[in-house]
Design a protein around this motif. Sequence first.
Motif, PDB file in Angstrom:
ATOM      1  N   THR A 102       1.786  -3.940   3.791  1.00  0.00           N
ATOM      2  CA  THR A 102       1.403  -4.883   2.747  1.00  0.00           C
ATOM      3  C   THR A 102       0.114  -5.597   3.144  1.00  0.00           C
ATOM      4  OG1 THR A 102       2.571  -6.771   3.685  1.00  0.00           O
ATOM      5  CG2 THR A 102       3.844  -5.317   2.224  1.00  0.00           C
ATOM      6  N   LEU A 103      -0.435  -6.307   2.182  1.00  0.00           N
ATOM      7  CA  LEU A 103      -1.614  -7.123   2.447  1.00  0.00           C
ATOM      8  C   LEU A 103      -1.320  -8.112   3.571  1.00  0.00           C
ATOM      9  CD1 LEU A 103      -4.471  -8.134   1.721  1.00  0.00           C
ATOM     10  CD2 LEU A 103      -3.362  -9.686   0.086  1.00  0.00           C
ATOM     11  N   TYR A 163       0.834  -1.200   0.000  1.00  0.00           N
ATOM     12  CA  TYR A 163       0.000   0.000   0.000  1.00  0.00           C
ATOM     13  C   TYR A 163       0.868   1.249   0.000  1.00  0.00           C
ATOM     14  CZ  TYR A 163      -3.251  -3.574   1.723  1.00  0.00           C
ATOM     15  OH  TYR A 163      -3.977  -4.718   1.888  1.00  0.00           O
ATOM     16  N   ASP A 164       0.237   2.383  -0.215  1.00  0.00           N
ATOM     17  CA  ASP A 164       0.953   3.659  -0.246  1.00  0.00           C
ATOM     18  C   ASP A 164       1.666   3.963   1.065  1.00  0.00           C
ATOM     19  OD1 ASP A 164       0.171   4.114  -2.846  1.00  0.00           O
ATOM     20  OD2 ASP A 164      -1.561   5.343  -2.293  1.00  0.00           O
TER      21      ASP A 164
END
Length: 102
Positions: free
Chosen positions: A26-27, A21-22
Motif C-alpha cells: 500500500t501507499l 498496489y498490484d
Amino acid sequence: DARHLANMAYAFALARVNPRYDDGLTLFDDIANEFIPRLHTATTQHLANITWAYATIGHANPDLFGAVAEEAMGRLKEFSPQHLENLSWALSKFPHSSNEIL
C-alpha cells in the motif's frame, strides 16, 4: 524529506484512503519505507503526525512504530503536550516492543 512524507500520510489518513498496489503493498507501506531512513530529520510534529496517520487509517507498521518510538525516547523534552499526546495515542493502537514511551 520527512516533512513531506508525514504530511502525505496525514492527508491520506484524513481522507481515510490507503491505495493498494498490484503487488499487495500500500501507499502507507511505501511511506514507511521512505520515512524510516529519514527519521533523524523529522521534527517532533512529524513523528506525532505520521504515527497518528497510521493509527487513524488502521495500518500497522511495526518497523515504523518501533523506529519512531526509539527516536522519540531520546527527544521527549522536545515534544509539545499535544504532539506527545498524539504520539502516545497512536503508539497505543499498535503495541510493539518499544512501549517504554507509553
